[in-house]
Every structure is written in structure tokens, then in C-alpha cells.
Design an enzyme around this catalytic site. Structure first.
Site, PDB file in Angstrom:
ATOM      1  N   ASP A   1     -43.223 -54.408  18.865  1.00  0.00           N
ATOM      2  CA  ASP A   1     -43.490 -53.331  19.924  1.00  0.00           C
ATOM      3  C   ASP A   1     -44.919 -52.676  19.553  1.00  0.00           C
ATOM      4  OD1 ASP A   1     -42.727 -51.519  22.082  1.00  0.00           O
ATOM      5  OD2 ASP A   1     -43.327 -50.083  20.427  1.00  0.00           O
TER       6      ASP A   1
ATOM      7  N   GLU B   1     -46.059 -57.777  21.835  1.00  0.00           N
ATOM      8  CA  GLU B   1     -46.176 -56.938  23.091  1.00  0.00           C
ATOM      9  C   GLU B   1     -47.564 -56.384  22.922  1.00  0.00           C
ATOM     10  OE1 GLU B   1     -45.426 -52.906  25.622  1.00  0.00           O
ATOM     11  OE2 GLU B   1     -45.292 -52.891  23.507  1.00  0.00           O
TER      12      GLU B   1
HETATM   13  C1  GLC Z   1     -44.061 -50.061  24.404  1.00  0.00           C
HETATM   14  C2  GLC Z   1     -42.689 -49.916  25.018  1.00  0.00           C
HETATM   15  C3  GLC Z   1     -42.886 -48.857  25.791  1.00  0.00           C
HETATM   16  C4  GLC Z   1     -42.838 -47.705  24.761  1.00  0.00           C
HETATM   17  C5  GLC Z   1     -44.169 -47.727  23.658  1.00  0.00           C
HETATM   18  C6  GLC Z   1     -44.026 -46.905  22.763  1.00  0.00           C
HETATM   19  O1  GLC Z   1     -45.218 -50.163  24.816  1.00  0.00           O
HETATM   20  O2  GLC Z   1     -42.751 -50.997  26.104  1.00  0.00           O
HETATM   21  O3  GLC Z   1     -41.887 -48.564  26.688  1.00  0.00           O
HETATM   22  O4  GLC Z   1     -42.941 -46.378  25.521  1.00  0.00           O
HETATM   23  O5  GLC Z   1     -44.119 -49.257  23.434  1.00  0.00           O
HETATM   24  O6  GLC Z   1     -43.111 -47.473  21.584  1.00  0.00           O
END
Ligand code: GLC
Length: 623
Positions: free
Chosen positions: A259, A301
Site C-alpha cells: 500500500d 500500489e
Molecule cells: C492507499 C489506499 C487508500 C488509503 C491509503 C492510505 O492509497 O488504497 O484507501 O486511504 O492508501 O493508507
């Protein structure tokens, strides 16, 4: 040394030099490095036999995930089936959805009301009580593996919740724990950071620092104030987070979604995104997982523009992530819906198709997050389309205010200063199904039919892209926006909850009845998914390219793999169109209707599509 250890030592020796070099260059701490290596041994020892066997199989077949049957679905455990046991009871449904990879949205311990949808982790070794236990997780992953379903989870490594044990100790003044975060006595240094660091949540959580009155200090919080950024300059943070990673891997996870990975390294005078050290850390994670649990895939991500995303694949010799989200393509898809103009999308797909085939993208229409309008404005500007006004148009369009729009949804983080709002809504609502139903449309009514056609066409197009498709759970039955979040004070401020509603199992009970929205969508997607699964031309590594159709609303994607060729034609407008392609290499057959067709001057109905497969002349397959 038994055979198991030979395997470990062989992997360890293969990677030791590079791992040590990276680690010592970053941290200069031999003792911590030795501790890391000892712990890797321990986690390997703890890894169960089934997982070790699967690791060996996957090592022998490193392209195991690039198959045409790979189809993902993401969902929240509670919304989908109450808890982990509930999910175990729904595996038959997932199989029926042709899904062989499920992304379980954040399920680790978090504090209600300060959870950011579970992305504020209070304990990396504990499952949220309402969802089950670690044992339930292990049972669920094992049950999934029996059905050849891969399990993905989030590894939230940029921050912990302020309720995490480390944060609590830091808050009490324990210096060893404070050094795991970023603390500042006054706003001097934070002020310098603020001059170069953009904001993630400009309206729901402005700024990148939070004042802690009880401590009398600021702490760095890039996301929500209760999500404290971890300081990866401290090797203790890196080591401990790797132990958490390996602990979770050993519960049977197949895919780790790392993430917010671009954010994990911070330097003054920089935007604190995508810094070179981020890549050092991701590369070390890759090596560590290749030593201990090589069956695991890293999914990065990286919600950034394409040139920032691609480096997260690393290089052929030194790979980092196995898979990355195709985020710009996703945003450009919705731009295409709003403008009926495929030119920018074609350009974007050409960029992706031009990348080395070893790079695997995850394609998606919607996910749990908002859509940020990260488009190629340089190109749009050549047509006089400016960034601010175009974002405004897209947001107006998808709220149903502008253009010939039937979409429904809400803005997200509407920043009054930059006017940079993002957008939230489900696929079905953005395609017009919600509007048609709310106006009383029955099945067969033109507006509802058109909305369903658009929804199916978009999925057909997504399946045709290069990479692995992931369905947003509920989209297979046309889940609509859920406005009930507004009544929950813990969620009301965050419009992303509009598309995080509960699964409608009543609608699922109608999936075999094509006179219902759920049934119609489900059966049409099912047909596409089965085609995809049965045709090797959908392998992630197939050649993929676009073809000019000489109609601004029609996109043509070609795929070729081991002698097989297919053309996908997609009409992004409410008018019947003709694709002026001219592929004169033989006859084609439309795989949806089994109708023989020529791949030239193809008429396509409004929001229609074709999957044209070239007939094999030699194989006698010709019509
Ligand atoms: C990523 C997740 C999102 C979250 C962020 C902080 O972007 O997809 O939902 O708010 O991380 O962890």
C-alpha cells in the site's frame, strides 16, 4: 542439512551479496542485518509444508500468474460475507464468478472511527475481532488454495495507526519508539516539508503533520492524522515491518499489495514520493520474499503518472514488484466515457503496450478508492483542453450535471484552492443503471438497456487490455452507490464509502434470471470471462496493440499469441458507429454471437462491442 534447508541456503546464497550490499549501504548496521537474516531463517522454518511446495512449483514456473484464466475480485470481508468464515462459505459463488484471485480488503486490527477503511493498522498480527482470527485467515487461505484461488491482502507499510503499540509507546515519550516515526518540536521543519510535499487528503485531512497536544510535538501524518508515517531511516522499522510481512505471508497469502509504496521514504526539500530509497526498500522486500516465500507476488500500489509507475517493476535482473495497477488507463477510460473520444485512451494504451511484456499490469474499472483525474494533460492541451476546466467537466459529468450524462456519484476531496476534486461511484451507477432504476425503468426500457450495455462493454474492453483484470466485487451484479455512509459519523466525511456498500445477496439469487439487472450483467460477464479463460490469446504476455478505426468513439485492440489473433472493437458512444478498420488477412468470427464476420468496415451498435477471432485457414476452422 535436510532438503528443506538446502533449498533455503541455495536461495539465500543466491541473493546474499545484493541484499547485504543494499542493506549496509542504507543502514550501515551489520548487527541488524544479521538479525534480519536469522529472522528470515526462522520465518522459513515456520512456513508450512503446503506453502513450501507451492513456492517450489511457482519458482519452477515463474510465469504462473500470467495465465489467461487469472481473474481477480476485490471486496471487504464484512460487506461481502460478514466475516472470514462467511467468505469461506462463499467460495462456490466466487468460483461461479470465474474468479481465481481474491483481494481481501484490509482486515487487520484497527480502531473503528479512526480506521481509514482498515488502512490504519493497530496490530499487524491480529485480525479485526468482528472478522475473525489469524486461525480463520489460515483456514480461509487453505480453503482458497484447495480451489486454486489466490489470496491477496494489503501490507500497509507507510504508516501505523496511532493506536499501534509503537505509536502508544512513542506517545509516552519512549525515544526508541519515537525514532520509528517523525517527531518535531515546532513547525520549522514541518514547514519546510510542507513547501514541497503535496497533500493526499486536502479537505478531509489537510497538511502532512499533526500537532499532538499531549506530547507537545508534531508528528508526520501524510494521510489521516491518526496514520503516523513510519521512519524507514531507522533499520528497526524496516526489520520489524519485514517480520510482519513474513508473518502474514506464512498465513497463506499469495499476493501482497504494498500500500502507498511511493510514500515510504522522506527527505526534506523533496515531494517525498518515489524517492530512490523507496526502490532500495522494495528491492530488498523482493529479495527477502524470494528467499523465504518465493510463491508470493508483490503488487505495488503506485497511483502516479505512468513514468513514475513503471520503475516499480525494477529491471529484468533486479525486479521489484511483479504487478502494478494500470491507474492512468483506468482514469483515461472514464475520461473516454465522458467525452466519447477514444484518442487519449488509444495513446495511453499504446504507451502500456509498448512496455516490455514481462511487466504485468492489473486492469480495473473501479476499486475502493476515488478516481483521481490523472490524465495526460500535455496531450489534451494540444486540443486546448486545460487541466482545471477538464477536471471540472469530468466531475460535473459524472455527477450527472453536464453533457449527456446518466452517471451518479459524488466528489471526493474537493479542494477549494486547487479546484482539484476526485470522484467516487460504482461502475453501475457511473454507467447510468442507478439513474434509470431511480426513474422507474423496467427491464427492456431503453435507458436501462443502454446503461447495462455500457457496463458490459467496459468490462469487455477491460478484459481485452494487456494484463490481469480485477473486478470490483459487486460490479458483477451491478451494485449501485450506497448513500447510507452519510448516516454513520465514522464514515460521513469520506465519500469513498459511497462505493463500499454491502453485497446484495438477494440480487445474487437472481443471477440465473436474465430478466433482472443482476442476471443480465452476470450472464454477459460470465460469457466474456469464459471466453477469456479458454483462449490463450488472452495470456498476459500476448502481443497487444491498438488499431486506428477512423471513428473517434470506437476503440480497436488487437491481441496475438502463438498463431492466434483477436480484435476487440468497442463503441464508447450512444450512437451506432462504423469501425473503418481493414484487416484483410482472412475471415473472423464474433466470439459472442459465433457469427462469421469480416474485419473491415464493421458496424457497431451504440455501446456495443465485438471480440473478432481470426479463423485459422490451415486448421479447417474457417467459416
Ligand atoms: C492507499 C489506499 C487508500 C488509503 C491509503 C492510505 O492509497 O488504497 O484507501 O486511504 O492508501 O493508507
Amino acid at each position: 542439512m535436510d532438503n528443506n534447508w538446502k533449498v533455503f541456503e541455495e536461495r539465500f546464497c543466491r541473493h546474499l551479496d545484493e541484499l547485504k550490499w543494499l542493506y549496509i549501504e542504507l543502514y550501515g548496521n551489520e548487527a541488524m542485518f544479521d538479525e534480519l537474516c536469522d529472522s528470515m531463517r526462522r520465518f522459513y522454518e515456520e512456513r508450512n509444508e503446503e506453502l513450501k511446495i507451492s513456492d517450489l512449483e511457482r519458482e519452477a514456473q515463474p510465469d504462473w500468474y500470467k495465465k489467461n484464466d487469472m481473474l481477480g475480485m476485490m471486496f471487504y470481508i464484512d460487506n461481502f460475507a460478514g466475516n472470514m468464515k462467511g467468505v469461506r462459505g462463499k467460495l462456490d459463488y466466487l468460483e461461479k464468478c470465474n474468479v481465481n484471485y481474491i483481494h481481501l480488503m484490509p482486515f487487520l486490527d484497527t480502531v473503528e472511527g479512526r480506521s481509514d477503511g482498515g488502512y490504519a493498522v493497530a496490530d499487524f498480527r491480529k485480525v479485526q475481532e468482528k472478522l475473525g482470527t489469524m486461525e480463520d485467515l489460515e483456514k480461509l487461505t487453505a480453503a482458497c488454495h484447495e480451489k486454486q484461488i489466490n489470496v491477496c491482502m494489503d501490507f500497509v507499510m507507510n504508516h501505523t495507526s496511532e493506536d499501534h503499540e509503537w505509536a502508544k509507546k512513542a506517545r509516552q515519550g519512549d525515544e526508541a519508539y519515537k525514532s520509528r516515526y517523525f517527531f518535531f518540536d515546532d513547525f520549522t521543519v514541518p514547514g519546510i516539508y510542507e513547501s514541497t510535499v503535496p497533500q493526499v487528503f486536502p479537505t478531509t485531512a489537510p497538511g502532512n503533520f499533526t500537532w499532538l497536544p499531549d506530547v507537545g510535538q508534531y508528528v508526520m501524518t501524510t494521510f489521516y492524522p491518526y496514520q503516523w508515517d513510519l521512519n524507514y531511516k531507522n533499520p528497526r522499522v524496516f526489520n520489524e515491518m519485514m517480520y510482519n510481512f513474513l508473518y502474514l505471508a506464512n498465513k497463506g497469502i499469495d499476493i501482497m499489495r504494498i500500500d502507498a509504496v511511493p510514500y515510504i521514504w522522506k527527505e526534506l526539500y523533496t515531494p517525498c514520493r518515489n524517492l530512490p530509497r523507496v526502490h532500495t526498500i522494495v528491492r530488498m522486500m523482493r529479495i527477502i520474499s524470494e528467499i523465504v516465500c518465493p510463491g508470493i507476488l508483490l503488487l505495488g500500489e503506485v497511483v502516479m503518472e505512468p513514468e513514475k509507475v513503471v520503475p516499480y517493476f525494477g529491471t529484468v535482473e533486479k525486479p521489484e514488484c511483479h504487478m502494478l495497477y494500470n491507474v492512468t488507463t483506468m482514469a483515461t477510460t472514464w475520461h473516454t466515457v465522458a467525452t466519447r473520444d477514444v484518442r487519449l485512451l488509444k495513446r495511453q494504451l499504446d504507451i502500456v503496450n509498448g512496455l516490455p511484456k514481462a511487466y504485468v499490469f492489473l486492469n480495473y474499472l473501479r476499486c475502493h478508492d476515488d478516481i483521481g483525474w490523472g490524465l495526460d494533460y500535455g496531450t489534451l492541451m494540444q486540443e486546448g483542453i486545460g487541466e482545471v476546466s477538464h477536471k471540472q467537466y469530468l466531475n460535473d459529468y459524472f455527477q450527472g450535471y453536464a453533457g449527456a450524462s446518466n452517471s451518479r456519484g459524488e466528489l471526493y476531496n474537493n479542494d477549494p484552492l486547487t479546484k482539484d476534486a476526485r470522484f467516487c461511484g460504482t461502475t453501475a451507477s457511473m454507467c447510468g443503471i442507478e439513474k434509470a432504476l431511480s426513474e422507474g425503468a423496467q427491464m427492456g426500457a431503453p435507458d436501462l438497456e443502454q446503461a447495462i450495455r455500457m457496463d458490459v462493454m467496459l468490462h469487455a474492453y477491460m478484459f481485452m487490455q494487456s494484463g490481469i483484470p480485477v473486478i470490483y466485487g459487486g460490479d458483477e451484479i451491478g451494485r449501485l452507490n450506497d448513500y447510507s455512509y452519510k448516516e454513520n459519523p465514522n464514515k460521513a466525511e469520506d465519500s469513498r464509502y459511497i462505493h463500499r456498500g454491502a453485497m446484495d445477496w438477494k440480487a445474487v439469487s437472481q443471477i440465473d434470471d436474465e430478466t433482472t439487472v443482476a442476471g443480465k450483467l452476470f450472464s454477459q460477464l460470465d460469457r466474456l470471462e469464459k471466453i477469456r479463460k479458454n483462449e490463450k490469446v488472452f495470456m498476459a504476455e500476448a502481443d497487444t496493440w491498438t488499431i486506428e478505426t477512423w471513428d473517434q468513439s470506437v476503440l480497436c485492440i488487437g491481441r496475438y499469441y502463438e498463431g492466434e489473433k483477436i480484435l476487440g472493437l468497442f463503441n464508447f458512444s450512444e450512437y451506432d458507429k462504423t469501425a473503418w478498420i481493414n484487416e484483410t488477412d482472412g475471415m473472423y468470427v464474433d466470439m459472442i454471437s459465433d457469427r462469421p464476420m469480416k474485419a473491415s468496415g464493421v458496424n457497431i451498435p451504440a455501446y456495443g462491442f465485438y471480440y473478432l477471432k481470426k479463423q485459422d485457414v490451415l486448421g479447417g476452422d474457417q467459416v
